[in-house]
Design a protein around this motif. Structure first.
Motif, PDB file in Angstrom:
ATOM      1  N   ASN A 366       0.859  -1.181   0.000  1.00 11.46           N
ATOM      2  CA  ASN A 366       0.000   0.000   0.000  1.00 11.46           C
ATOM      3  C   ASN A 366       0.898   1.235   0.000  1.00 11.46           C
ATOM      4  O   ASN A 366       1.078   1.884   1.022  1.00 11.46           O
ATOM      5  CB  ASN A 366      -0.922  -0.001   1.225  1.00 11.46           C
ATOM      6  N   PRO A 367       1.486   1.579  -1.156  1.00 11.76           N
ATOM      7  CA  PRO A 367       2.480   2.656  -1.201  1.00 11.76           C
ATOM      8  C   PRO A 367       1.932   3.987  -0.691  1.00 11.76           C
ATOM      9  O   PRO A 367       0.732   4.226  -0.693  1.00 11.76           O
ATOM     10  CB  PRO A 367       2.823   2.756  -2.698  1.00 11.76           C
ATOM     11  N   MET A 368       2.853   4.852  -0.258  1.00 12.26           N
ATOM     12  CA  MET A 368       2.452   6.170   0.226  1.00 12.26           C
ATOM     13  C   MET A 368       2.004   7.084  -0.900  1.00 12.26           C
ATOM     14  O   MET A 368       1.069   7.874  -0.739  1.00 12.26           O
ATOM     15  CB  MET A 368       3.636   6.822   0.951  1.00 12.26           C
ATOM     16  N   GLU A 369       2.665   7.004  -2.050  1.00  9.54           N
ATOM     17  CA  GLU A 369       2.425   7.974  -3.116  1.00  9.54           C
ATOM     18  C   GLU A 369       1.107   7.733  -3.838  1.00  9.54           C
ATOM     19  O   GLU A 369       0.518   8.659  -4.389  1.00  9.54           O
ATOM     20  CB  GLU A 369       3.577   7.942  -4.134  1.00  9.54           C
ATOM     21  N   TYR A 370       0.665   6.487  -3.915  1.00 13.41           N
ATOM     22  CA  TYR A 370      -0.569   6.164  -4.624  1.00 13.41           C
ATOM     23  C   TYR A 370      -1.169   4.903  -4.017  1.00 13.41           C
ATOM     24  O   TYR A 370      -0.504   4.140  -3.312  1.00 13.41           O
ATOM     25  CB  TYR A 370      -0.309   5.956  -6.121  1.00 13.41           C
ATOM     26  N   ALA A 371      -2.459   4.719  -4.262  1.00 11.09           N
ATOM     27  CA  ALA A 371      -3.145   3.530  -3.755  1.00 11.09           C
ATOM     28  C   ALA A 371      -2.962   2.371  -4.739  1.00 11.09           C
ATOM     29  O   ALA A 371      -2.466   2.558  -5.859  1.00 11.09           O
ATOM     30  CB  ALA A 371      -4.626   3.834  -3.566  1.00 11.09           C
ATOM     31  N   VAL A 372      -3.352   1.174  -4.307  1.00  9.74           N
ATOM     32  CA  VAL A 372      -3.387   0.028  -5.211  1.00  9.74           C
ATOM     33  C   VAL A 372      -4.793  -0.561  -5.185  1.00  9.74           C
ATOM     34  O   VAL A 372      -5.419  -0.667  -4.135  1.00  9.74           O
ATOM     35  CB  VAL A 372      -2.353  -1.064  -4.838  1.00  9.74           C
ATOM     36  N   ILE A 373      -5.290  -0.910  -6.376  1.00  4.59           N
ATOM     37  CA  ILE A 373      -6.590  -1.563  -6.506  1.00  4.59           C
ATOM     38  C   ILE A 373      -6.334  -3.053  -6.676  1.00  4.59           C
ATOM     39  O   ILE A 373      -5.722  -3.480  -7.652  1.00  4.59           O
ATOM     40  CB  ILE A 373      -7.378  -1.025  -7.716  1.00  4.59           C
ATOM     41  N   ASN A 374      -6.771  -3.847  -5.695  1.00  2.00           N
ATOM     42  CA  ASN A 374      -6.563  -5.295  -5.720  1.00  2.00           C
ATOM     43  C   ASN A 374      -7.839  -6.012  -6.152  1.00  2.00           C
ATOM     44  O   ASN A 374      -8.939  -5.595  -5.786  1.00  2.00           O
ATOM     45  CB  ASN A 374      -6.169  -5.805  -4.330  1.00  2.00           C
ATOM     46  N   TYR A 375      -7.695  -7.087  -6.901  1.00  2.00           N
ATOM     47  CA  TYR A 375      -8.854  -7.886  -7.300  1.00  2.00           C
ATOM     48  C   TYR A 375      -8.419  -9.315  -7.585  1.00  2.00           C
ATOM     49  O   TYR A 375      -7.258  -9.582  -7.912  1.00  2.00           O
ATOM     50  CB  TYR A 375      -9.553  -7.284  -8.519  1.00  2.00           C
ATOM     51  N   MET A 376      -9.368 -10.227  -7.445  1.00  2.00           N
ATOM     52  CA  MET A 376      -9.141 -11.638  -7.752  1.00  2.00           C
ATOM     53  C   MET A 376      -9.728 -12.031  -9.107  1.00  2.00           C
ATOM     54  O   MET A 376      -9.479 -13.123  -9.614  1.00  2.00           O
ATOM     55  CB  MET A 376      -9.748 -12.519  -6.664  1.00  2.00           C
ATOM     56  N   ALA A 377     -10.554 -11.175  -9.673  1.00  2.00           N
ATOM     57  CA  ALA A 377     -11.136 -11.399 -11.005  1.00  2.00           C
ATOM     58  C   ALA A 377     -11.505 -10.046 -11.575  1.00  2.00           C
ATOM     59  O   ALA A 377     -11.852  -9.122 -10.841  1.00  2.00           O
ATOM     60  CB  ALA A 377     -12.365 -12.304 -10.919  1.00  2.00           C
ATOM     61  N   ASN A 378     -11.444  -9.940 -12.923  1.00  3.03           N
ATOM     62  CA  ASN A 378     -11.792  -8.686 -13.569  1.00  3.03           C
ATOM     63  C   ASN A 378     -12.360  -8.985 -14.948  1.00  3.03           C
ATOM     64  O   ASN A 378     -12.647 -10.142 -15.269  1.00  3.03           O
ATOM     65  CB  ASN A 378     -10.572  -7.762 -13.640  1.00  3.03           C
TER      66      ASN A 378
END
Length: 648
Positions: A366-378
């Motif tokens: 979970n970096p400081m500069e930007y968020a991360v979008i996590n998913y198991m399917a897309n």
């Protein structure tokens, strides 16, 4: 004075801007002769042909000012050196009102002015921080097109509106809409011999997903019911109603790569101002350089595959501890759309060797500069149910002899391909689905689920359903009954994540005790406490969360948490870390616990008789909470009567 007025006109945006008594028209054209063509709705030939004066040309931009207030009643196109061109900056597009209407295939479309007044009332964007966000990605048509959806306006913006109570109950805080700009869903191919004799004809397949060229300022009209208002008004109403429910609206914007950075910036600003959207998922080939730094978009969520180029241009910082000048939670608007999370976590889920280091990174990242979008399917690849039901893709219905779509799905069918009746396989799949949801929602970062994955949506093994406007892509809401357990588990898990800030911190864990409380914020463990085993053959890992690093908004104290992940096909005993004095371990969740659907009832967490070790069954995850021991009641002295009784 005329020159000043001419420069003033050039400052208007490209396209048509209608004011109270005048209209300003700007078009980009490389030709030497440009006309504005006005049409009465429904008529084939223009009723007016108005020339642009070359004197009012700046570069390739032609400017025209009209002293009239009636342009909203016309459709329009441009003629540039004899060729009729649709305005790429049109705010409304006509001619595509009916979804997949083959009668209009290949026919030109026209622009219209967006003139309808809309009452936003007291609309306020929720501006939910990434750490608090639960994302839900859906296709506007496919979300409610199936008869089982039970909505009155199936496959439309209004249909999505009817499902807002469902989204609210599930715990969703933001919806991502697959492309809703005006794209052409009818796919065309050339027929005939020779270049000059080639004829464009419909292929019979549709661009269902919407990835491709589009009129970027215009809302997709075929997604509107159009019963009481325009498509633009219906979309605005959807956004407004989502906001009333505390849910953000984030459309996916597909760019072809031909757009200049300034064009992209203009499109994004327009949608924020005109439609009050809360962010964008930028896909295709966008140039992100200006959007990332634009001050008007600093409170707008922006998702992209990566922001490396932007980050490389920013001033370098050394290590910054939380609160020491890093990007604040409120200021963080960029997010990385993290496909690597899906690939690594799927491999860990099915028991591939050598995945513990990748799991450890994805779990805490979970970096400081930007968020991360996590998913198991897309969108691309298997649905979550298909990930545990198929080893191979089954794209035959796409008409490409199963050659399309990725061959790497990192899936495991649990013993048989496709739908089965065998109880053991069904139970194993249910456990794996619960495991997958835990891998997602107990990881730092922002979780995203694809619509329907919470109740076992399947595409029957199709991992590239881009052309399937059918039961393959539509959500079958009957599955909500047949997979009610998965839905309830997901809903409870979302509520559990929201309640416990240790699983959705605003900053990435440091793996150190930077508050000097005696324990690191997060630590990783093997079967022996404090001894993680990252050997290739190992498939089990424990994660210990220190209560002192909770960030509950109400100031309440968090429990200690220990999560034991065992993706091996054999059970393993995990040594539990010692808790501070006055705390004991309780079991709150076990994905192998079919009878209770994983979760133990709230308030009935199972006190562990053995505080030193816990057995975690094969392919399962357990969550333990370190809670304060109940205070023992002081023994009251017994009165004289009691003493006399004892003496009897």
């Amino acid at each position: 004075m005329a020159e000043y007025r001419n420069r003033n006109r050039i400052l208007y945006p490209l396209g048509v801007t209608q004011e109270e008594k005048s209209a300003h028209v700007l078009v980009q054209g490389h030709g030497e002769e440009v006309f504005l063509l006005l049409y009465r709705p429904g008529e084939k030939k223009p009723c007016e042909k108005i020339p642009f004066d070359p004197k009012h040309r700046m570069g390739d931009v032609w400017s025209l000012e009209l002293d009239r207030a009636d342009l909203a009643s016309f459709e329009y196109n441009f003629m540039i050196d004899g060729k009729i061109v649709t305005d790429p900056n049109a705010r409304v597009i006509t001619g595509r009102e009916k979804w997949a209407d083959r009668k209009r295939a290949g026919k030109p479309v026209r622009g219209r002015i967006l003139s309808e007044e809309f009452d936003w009332e007291d609309d306020v964007n929720p501006e939910t921080p990434y750490a608090e966000t639960i994302l839900y990605k859906l296709h506007v048509r496919g979300f409610t097109a199936h008869a089982s959806s039970g909505v009155s306006a199936r496959g439309t913006y209004a249909g999505v509106m009817e499902k807002i109570p469902y989204l609210k109950e599930l715990g969703i805080t933001a919806v991502e809409l697959m492309p809703v700009t005006e794209f052409d869903e009818i796919m065309m191919s050339s027929s005939g011999s020779g270049f000059h004799n080639a004829k464009q004809e419909p292929t019979g397949y549709l661009n269902y997903w919407g990835y491709g060229p589009s009129y970027l300022y215009a809302v997709k009209t075929a997604y509107a019911s159009r019963e009481t208002m325009s498509a633009e008004g219906e979309f605005k109403t959807l956004v407004k109603e989502l906001h009333k429910a505390g849910i953000e609206c984030i459309p996916e914007m597909y760019f072809t790569g031909k757009e200049l950075p300034g064009e992209i910036l203009s499109v994004l600003r327009y949608w924020v101002e005109e439609y009050h959207v809360d962010g964008f998922h930028l896909t295709g080939f966008p140039d992100l350089s200006l959007a990332a730094e634009d001050p008007f978009l600093k409170r707008t969520k922006l998702f992209a595959e990566n922001w490396n180029d932007v980050m490389n241009r920013r001033p370098k910082q050394g290590y910054v501890t939380p609160g020491d000048g890093a990007v604040s939670v409120e200021e963080k608007n960029l997010a990385e759309y993290n496909m690597q999370f899906m690939e690594d976590m799927r491999r860990f889920l099915k028991g591939d060797e050598g995945m513990l280091s990748a799991f450890e990174l994805r779990n805490r990242r979970n970096p400081m500069e930007y968020a991360v979008i996590n998913y198991m399917a897309n969108t691309n690849g298997f649905t979550l149910m298909d990930t545990v039901s198929y080893d191979r893709k089954h794209n035959e219905k796409n008409g490409e002899e199963n050659r399309d779509g990725s061959d790497y799905n990192y899936s495991w069918n649990c013993g048989a391909e496709g739908h089965v009746r065998k109880k053991k396989i069904q139970e194993l799949r249910s456990r794996q689905l619960r495991n997958a949801m835990l891998l997602l929602f107990l990881s730092q970062g922002t979780p995203l689920i694809m619509a329907g994955d919470e109740f076992g949506r399947t595409q029957k093994g199709n991992n590239n359903a881009y052309c399937q406007d059918s039961d393959i892509s539509w959500l079958n809401w009957n599955l909500l009954d047949s997979h009610k357990g998965l839905y309830e588990f997901t809903k409870n898990l979302i509520a559990f994540r929201k309640k416990h800030s240790l699983f959705h911190r605003s900053t990435e864990p440091t793996l150190m005790d930077h508050k000097s409380v005696g324990l690191p914020d997060v630590s990783f463990h093997g079967e022996k406490a404090w001894c993680p085993d990252f050997e290739r053959y190992s498939r089990q890992l424990g994660v210990f969360y220190s209560a002192s690093y909770g960030e509950n908004a109400d100031g309440s104290e968090e429990p200690y948490f220990y999560t034991a992940y065992n993706m091996h096909w054999e059970p393993h005993a995990f040594a539990l870390p010692n808790l501070p004095s006055g705390y004991i371990w309780h079991q709150v969740l076990d994905t192998a616990e079919d009878s209770m659907n994983g979760f133990l009832p709230s308030g009935k967490e199972r006190h562990l008789d053995d505080q030193k070790e816990a057995l975690v069954l094969a392919r399962s995850i357990q969550v333990f909470a370190g809670l304060k021991c109940p205070e023992k009641k002081k023994t009251q002295s017994k009165g004289p009567k009691a003493n006399r009784k004892e003496g009897m």
